[in-house]
Design a protein around this motif. Structure first.
Motif, PDB file in Angstrom:
ATOM      1  N   ASP A 107      42.425  29.211  33.473  1.00 32.23           N
ATOM      2  CA  ASP A 107      41.265  30.075  33.714  1.00 32.23           C
ATOM      3  C   ASP A 107      41.559  31.535  33.382  1.00 32.23           C
ATOM      4  O   ASP A 107      40.690  32.241  32.859  1.00 32.23           O
ATOM      5  N   ALA A 129      39.505  33.874  30.739  1.00 29.20           N
ATOM      6  CA  ALA A 129      38.984  35.199  31.081  1.00 29.20           C
ATOM      7  C   ALA A 129      39.492  36.256  30.106  1.00 29.20           C
ATOM      8  O   ALA A 129      38.729  37.118  29.637  1.00 29.20           O
ATOM      9  N   ILE A 162      33.377  31.171  26.693  1.00 28.71           N
ATOM     10  CA  ILE A 162      33.346  30.407  27.938  1.00 28.71           C
ATOM     11  C   ILE A 162      32.775  29.010  27.709  1.00 28.71           C
ATOM     12  O   ILE A 162      33.295  28.005  28.218  1.00 28.71           O
ATOM     13  N   TRP A 176      30.927  31.808  36.198  1.00 30.65           N
ATOM     14  CA  TRP A 176      31.531  33.023  35.666  1.00 30.65           C
ATOM     15  C   TRP A 176      30.535  34.175  35.773  1.00 30.65           C
ATOM     16  O   TRP A 176      29.327  33.982  35.596  1.00 30.65           O
ATOM     17  N   VAL A 223      34.936  40.103  32.967  1.00 32.16           N
ATOM     18  CA  VAL A 223      34.734  38.651  32.999  1.00 32.16           C
ATOM     19  C   VAL A 223      35.456  38.106  34.219  1.00 32.16           C
ATOM     20  O   VAL A 223      36.662  38.339  34.385  1.00 32.16           O
ATOM     21  N   SER A 224      34.737  37.404  35.080  1.00 33.18           N
ATOM     22  CA  SER A 224      35.342  36.919  36.323  1.00 33.18           C
ATOM     23  C   SER A 224      34.828  35.536  36.667  1.00 33.18           C
ATOM     24  O   SER A 224      33.625  35.268  36.578  1.00 33.18           O
ATOM     25  N   LEU A 225      35.726  34.657  37.076  1.00 34.25           N
ATOM     26  CA  LEU A 225      35.353  33.369  37.645  1.00 34.25           C
ATOM     27  C   LEU A 225      35.236  33.559  39.149  1.00 34.25           C
ATOM     28  O   LEU A 225      36.159  34.079  39.781  1.00 34.25           O
ATOM     29  N   ALA A 247      40.199  36.533  36.565  1.00 39.40           N
ATOM     30  CA  ALA A 247      39.337  37.617  36.097  1.00 39.40           C
ATOM     31  C   ALA A 247      40.076  38.449  35.072  1.00 39.40           C
ATOM     32  O   ALA A 247      41.316  38.491  35.047  1.00 39.40           O
ATOM     33  N   PHE A 250      44.324  41.662  34.029  1.00 37.38           N
ATOM     34  CA  PHE A 250      43.898  40.306  34.359  1.00 37.38           C
ATOM     35  C   PHE A 250      44.623  39.761  35.577  1.00 37.38           C
ATOM     36  O   PHE A 250      45.693  40.249  35.958  1.00 37.38           O
ATOM     37  N   ALA A 304      35.137  41.369  38.836  1.00 37.97           N
ATOM     38  CA  ALA A 304      36.432  41.307  38.138  1.00 37.97           C
ATOM     39  C   ALA A 304      37.387  42.370  38.667  1.00 37.97           C
ATOM     40  O   ALA A 304      38.566  42.098  38.907  1.00 37.97           O
TER      41      ALA A 304
END
Length: 268
Positions: free
Chosen positions: A10, A14, A59, A85, A107-109, A114, A126, A218
């Motif tokens: 993941d 990201a 994604i 996301w 960008v973040s899950l 992230a 990250f 994020a």
């Protein structure tokens, strides 16, 4: 394209998505771009839209079963997906539109990995949800928060839901603030990544629940993984019942800011 993301965890997804968006933002910089009015003085540019489209492509290729909430496109993807996301393709649109390079790609899950990319420095901050790093020129370095700079970024952008009880501009005028810190206003959540990286001592903004915001998720994930102190402006945990955000490199800095925010005369 799909094969290039095979096997990524993941955090890797990201990073790849944020870097792809950053490439678009950097490539379109300085052009006369179409604007899309959002009302109340807010707008998106063609770069926001194209960067989000590119990020979503990464994604979708890597995690086709996941949903995505994008700043420009809204909710997309599999209905009822377990994982989502959050994407802000260009945080600092007004900066960007006037030729200022202070922007971020977020960008973040949700509750996971992230990445925050700086399109112009080439840095990608990250986290895998546990540890936090910055990647530049192919080298990964652990993030190490510190208050040594004494620089505190204060977000002055509306809305101001906590006024008149709390106004960020009044914080900067507090005698204790100017004794201990130096204010900065960059108008992009790139500043949150800078707290995690030791480039800022803290970050303060008003607002409601920012934990699920495409703008802030994020950066919050990065700061938590890096070991920063993260609360609302009311000292409560950031979440559905939260108010705003105070992120500090250490407990002492956080305590000083909270004393000023709540008007304690012990800090002067």
């Amino acid at each position: 394209m799909i094969e290039s993301y095979t096997g990524l965890d993941d955090a890797g997804v990201a990073i790849a998505a944020a870097q792809a968006g950053a490439d678009v933002v950097r490539g379109m910089y300085g052009q006369r771009l179409r604007r899309f009015d959002k009302g109340a003085g807010d707008f998106a540019t063609a770069a926001d839209v194209e960067a989000e489209r590119t990020i979503l492509g990464v994604i979708r290729a890597a995690r086709p079963e996941d949903a995505v909430l994008g700043e420009e496109g809204g909710q997309q993807g599999v209905t009822g997906a377990v994982r989502q996301w959050l994407v802000d393709p260009l945080c600092g649109t007004l900066n960007y539109a006037v030729g200022n390079m202070l922007v971020a790609v977020n960008v973040s899950l949700c509750d996971g990995a992230a990445a925050v990319a700086d399109p112009f420095s080439g840095e990608v901050f990250f986290t895998d949800g546990v540890t936090a790093w910055v990647r530049q020129d192919g080298t990964d370095t652990p993030l190490a928060p510190t208050s040594a700079t004494r620089l505190v970024d204060v977000n002055l952008d509306p809305p101001f839901p906590s006024a008149p009880g709390f106004r960020a501009v009044e914080l900067m005028g507090h005698p204790g603030f100017v004794e201990h810190f130096r204010p900065r206003v960059v108008s992009t959540t790139l500043a949150l990544a800078w707290v995690a990286a030791g480039k800022r001592a803290a970050y303060v903004t008003d607002g409601g629940d920012l934990s699920s915001s495409v703008h802030f998720a994020a950066g919050i994930a990065l700061c938590r993984a890096a070991g920063c102190v993260v609360t609302g402006i009311d000292s409560a945990p950031v979440g559905p019942a939260g108010r705003g955000l105070v992120v500090a490199a250490d407990a002492e800095t956080h305590g000083l800011l909270m004393s000023m925010i709540h008007g304690h005369s012990t800090v002067a």
